[in-house]
Design a protein around this motif. Sequence first.
Motif, PDB file in Angstrom:
ATOM      1  N   GLY A  17      12.608   0.722  25.750  1.00 53.99           N
ATOM      2  CA  GLY A  17      10.892   0.853  25.553  1.00 53.99           C
ATOM      3  C   GLY A  17      10.927   2.218  24.229  1.00 53.99           C
ATOM      4  O   GLY A  17      11.841   1.972  23.441  1.00 53.99           O
ATOM      5  N   ASN A  18       9.727   2.288  24.005  1.00 49.99           N
ATOM      6  CA  ASN A  18       9.416   2.652  22.849  1.00 49.99           C
ATOM      7  C   ASN A  18       9.746   3.923  22.987  1.00 49.99           C
ATOM      8  O   ASN A  18      10.555   5.144  22.220  1.00 49.99           O
ATOM      9  CB  ASN A  18       7.709   2.569  22.579  1.00 49.99           C
ATOM     10  N   GLY A  78       2.391   1.447  25.353  1.00 51.59           N
ATOM     11  CA  GLY A  78       3.827   0.459  25.294  1.00 51.59           C
ATOM     12  C   GLY A  78       3.604  -0.288  24.080  1.00 51.59           C
ATOM     13  O   GLY A  78       2.353  -0.347  23.187  1.00 51.59           O
ATOM     14  N   ARG A  79       4.635  -0.868  24.610  1.00 48.00           N
ATOM     15  CA  ARG A  79       4.355  -1.987  23.000  1.00 48.00           C
ATOM     16  C   ARG A  79       3.861  -3.028  23.162  1.00 48.00           C
ATOM     17  O   ARG A  79       3.173  -3.544  22.222  1.00 48.00           O
ATOM     18  CB  ARG A  79       5.967  -2.536  22.789  1.00 48.00           C
TER      19      ARG A  79
END
Length: 339
Positions: free
Chosen positions: A12-13, A164-165
């Motif tokens: 994740g980021n 989030g992305r």
Amino acid sequence: MGYRIAVIGATGNVGREILTTLAERKFPVDEVVALASEKSVGKQVSFGEDQILDVQDLAKFDFRGWDIALSSPGGKVSAEYSPKAAAAGCVVIDNTSHFRMDPDVPLVVPEVNPEAIAGYTKRRIIANPNCSTIQMVVALKPLHDLAKIKRVVVSTYQSVSGAGRDAMDELFNQTRAVYVNDPIEKKKFAKQIAFNVIPQIDVFMDDGSTKEEWKMVVETKKILDPKILVTATCVRVPVFISHSESVNIEFERPISADEAREALRAAPGVNVIDHLAEEGFVTPVETAGDDPVFVSRIREDISVENGLNMWVVADNLRKGAALNAVQIAEVLARDYLKK
């Protein structure tokens, strides 16, 4: 001698930023493992400039013998696996909201309340606060020490990377769609985010506030001072990285803008850029990728006794998440684990 470090939610980021930050700050590491869900197994993530890590399955991982886990997998996953890691002897620094208000779990911003880390022994879990709370309390701490804060009114301007992305992709795709006259697709946000602002972050609560706003209230009290009154309005804006906040503060005693400016300049983790000129302040674009909390527009509020206003900006993926978690790990390793 270094530490064995597990990064949970490594794809994740925030997980990727944690790996970058560990390498940049030269955390004393003997071994690093990247963990994520089964669907991410086989992917690769970078640790520093030269090392590539194969992502392993969190559900099958044995935490015995590992020293510290830096965890950002989402609340439900963390609720299951952070206690498992802790039970295996690993100290977990958890970036989700799940453990923050647990009275047996310290909620820590190292520039504000590093002494709270000592409480990790109760559950072997330390909570990383909400991104918008972190940057605000870093800026509030030196002012609270100077003049005691009574009340804070904060309005946030939060970037899409905090969601989030997929949220970052949605802003990009919607922006492109506007220019080429394609249909606007909404998946992550209830309203269009491109060329718009959305006054809702997280779910609504019974009193009309959102959970993000509630987090800022209760987390500030737990980290800084339970007597401080806080009210927040949290807004998502079409910015990719870095959160901004307009903060109004009421103090117990008079404090001038110059006094506040001097205290903030001397504070750890704060960078004051405050000039009465068109370029004499900071915007989110300029802070992306930087570690400090930036403060601008410091001025006295004539509408209330002992009041100040200020503008606070920080990279929400760095200080608002990954950097704060790594800083907690640094204090933990230096003062408590001491290999």
